[in-house]
Design a protein around this motif. Structure first.
Motif, PDB file in Angstrom:
ATOM      1  N   ASP A 284      -0.257  10.520   8.343  1.00 31.22           N
ATOM      2  CA  ASP A 284      -0.199  12.070   8.253  1.00 31.22           C
ATOM      3  C   ASP A 284       0.649  12.647   7.221  1.00 31.22           C
ATOM      4  O   ASP A 284       1.554  11.842   6.955  1.00 31.22           O
ATOM      5  N   PRO A 285       0.135  13.519   6.469  1.00 34.12           N
ATOM      6  CA  PRO A 285       0.962  13.844   5.218  1.00 34.12           C
ATOM      7  C   PRO A 285       2.582  14.394   5.665  1.00 34.12           C
ATOM      8  O   PRO A 285       3.196  14.351   4.901  1.00 34.12           O
ATOM      9  N   ALA A 286       2.661  15.194   6.640  1.00 36.15           N
ATOM     10  CA  ALA A 286       3.588  15.708   7.325  1.00 36.15           C
ATOM     11  C   ALA A 286       4.742  14.691   7.746  1.00 36.15           C
ATOM     12  O   ALA A 286       5.797  14.471   7.383  1.00 36.15           O
ATOM     13  N   ASP A 287       3.997  13.487   8.224  1.00 36.39           N
ATOM     14  CA  ASP A 287       4.917  12.365   8.598  1.00 36.39           C
ATOM     15  C   ASP A 287       5.525  11.639   7.557  1.00 36.39           C
ATOM     16  O   ASP A 287       6.562  11.062   7.615  1.00 36.39           O
ATOM     17  N   ARG A 288       4.531  11.682   6.260  1.00 32.97           N
ATOM     18  CA  ARG A 288       4.924  10.985   5.247  1.00 32.97           C
ATOM     19  C   ARG A 288       5.989  11.674   4.568  1.00 32.97           C
ATOM     20  O   ARG A 288       6.889  11.088   4.107  1.00 32.97           O
ATOM     21  N   GLU A 289       6.042  12.936   4.495  1.00 35.99           N
ATOM     22  CA  GLU A 289       7.067  13.755   3.818  1.00 35.99           C
ATOM     23  C   GLU A 289       8.247  13.474   4.573  1.00 35.99           C
ATOM     24  O   GLU A 289       9.468  13.375   3.881  1.00 35.99           O
TER      25      GLU A 289
ATOM     26  N   VAL B 216       0.600  -1.304  -0.188  1.00 39.62           N
ATOM     27  CA  VAL B 216       0.037   0.041  -0.037  1.00 39.62           C
ATOM     28  C   VAL B 216       0.880   1.126   0.125  1.00 39.62           C
ATOM     29  O   VAL B 216       1.537   1.418   0.832  1.00 39.62           O
ATOM     30  N   THR B 217       0.666   2.185  -1.047  1.00 36.02           N
ATOM     31  CA  THR B 217       1.684   3.270  -0.894  1.00 36.02           C
ATOM     32  C   THR B 217       1.341   4.218  -0.005  1.00 36.02           C
ATOM     33  O   THR B 217       0.308   4.255   0.698  1.00 36.02           O
ATOM     34  N   THR B 218       2.394   4.950   0.441  1.00 35.55           N
ATOM     35  CA  THR B 218       2.115   5.904   1.531  1.00 35.55           C
ATOM     36  C   THR B 218       1.233   7.136   1.038  1.00 35.55           C
ATOM     37  O   THR B 218       0.599   7.604   1.799  1.00 35.55           O
ATOM     38  N   SER B 219       1.265   7.181  -0.206  1.00 40.05           N
ATOM     39  CA  SER B 219       0.310   8.333  -0.619  1.00 40.05           C
ATOM     40  C   SER B 219      -1.125   7.824  -0.531  1.00 40.05           C
ATOM     41  O   SER B 219      -1.895   8.823  -0.205  1.00 40.05           O
TER      42      SER B 219
END
Length: 356
Positions: A31-36, A19-22
């Motif tokens: 959380d998008p910040a955690d992903r980045e 499963v992709t992080t996006s």
């Protein structure tokens, strides 16, 4: 510890789809910040496939590649970082039944994410003791030869998809991945020779993964959440109670330097490093910088797409490198990991055969 007659004869893995992080961000799981910040691209998710089935699948691939027959095995050593099945039931014997299927001992190595690396050292002891036992090569009551058993099967499997684990948020150091791995340790020969293996721990740091949780009765309803335990220690620190001090990177550097010296190698001599599937920041701080290597020398290209699959990570990395032809005969490879305790362990292997 240096070894003179220990090999990896076969290796295998069971890698579910990712499963992709996006996608996880779009579904509100991550959380998008955690992903980045993580640098991660995907995580393996096995759905309802049991951890032990992933281990058995990997085990059968490793056995087939090893050239060993079921009667060659003296033991099976199984590892898992999370629950394997019902309490009071033996996961190792399930894996044994579905792989070697012989009346040999099957043990669980409860060493967290170091299970397979620790198991390799145990396997070395089992095989070395047999080779020096001086016993006659005769059939015993169980139909097994006293000295004819030349191999140990090591397996690992985990599925974190249960209701008590949030694989995306249990820790900012890693994203929990499902998967299986296996390797056949042999004294006959193989695609890689194990030159040395070792471990070092700092038991004063064991509290960090315990936090404020009670030891008895164990609260199994809380699940696996390292961030909660970290938050507990932050609160104690704010109250003036310092947490146990130490750095995993120091243990990583110490065990690597010691084991490489025992192997007659060095970090400059090492072609590639197979590490655990941490996110980019912790991977750099705990592994790459202390070892003095960059991400290209490690397996970040792989682990950023798979996540952290428990004890199997270093061996999944080794299989990936070997089957792709990224390592060739004569190359030294460092397999390294860490686990709660705190403990770090590694093995140095020399590739002896190309993948076919």
């Amino acid at each position: 510890m240096r070894f003179d007659n220990l090999y990896l004869a076969g290796i295998g893995s069971a890698l579910p789809g990712t499963v992709t992080t996006s996608e996880a961000v779009s579904r509100g799981l991550y959380d998008p910040a955690d992903r980045e910040m993580s640098g991660m691209l995907g995580v393996m998710v096995a759905g309802e496939t049991p951890a032990v089935d992933l281990a058995a699948e990997a085990g059968n691939i490793a056995i087939k590649r090893s050239g060993h027959e079921p009667g060659d095995f003296v033991a099976l050593l199984h590892s898992g970082s999370y629950h394997q099945g019902p309490d009071g039931w033996s996961a190792p014997h399930y894996v044994l039944r579905n792989t070697v299927d012989r009346p040999i001992t099957a043990l669980e190595v409860r060493q967290g994410c170091l299970g397979m690396l620790s198991g390799l050292q145990i396997a070395a002891g089992l095989l070395t003791n047999r080779s020096h036992a001086g016993l006659p090569d005769v059939e015993g009551d169980a139909g097994l030869s006293d000295t004819g058993a030349d191999a140990v099967l090591l397996t690992a499997g985990d599925n974190y998809g249960g209701p008590l684990v949030d694989r995306w948020n249990a820790s900012r150091m890693f994203l929990l991945a499902d998967g299986g791995a296996a390797v056949v340790a042999s004294r006959r020969g193989g695609f890689a020779k194990v030159l040395a293996a070792g471990a070092v721990s700092n038991p004063a740091m064991e509290e960090l993964h315990r936090g404020g949780e009670t030891l008895f009765p164990p609260d199994l309803s809380r699940g696996l959440n390292f961030e909660e335990r970290t938050a507990w220690w932050r609160a104690r620190w704010a109250e003036g109670v310092a947490p146990p001090m130490g750095h995993l990177g120091e243990l990583v550097a110490e065990v690597a330097e010691r084991t490489l010296e025992e192997a007659g190698s060095s970090i400059d001599r090492v072609k590639r490093v197979c590490h655990v599937g941490f996110t980019e920041g912790p991977l750099t701080a705990i592994y790459l910088d202390p070892l003095g290597v960059d991400a290209a020398k490690g397996t970040w290209e792989l682990t950023r797409t798979t996540g952290h699959a428990g004890a199997g990570d270093p061996f999944i990395g080794l299989e990936w490198l070997w089957t792709r032809g990224d390592v060739e005969p004569g190359d030294h490879v460092l397999l390294i990991g860490t686990a709660p305790g705190m403990e770090a362990a590694c093995a140095v292997v020399e590739i002896t055969e190309r993948s076919t």
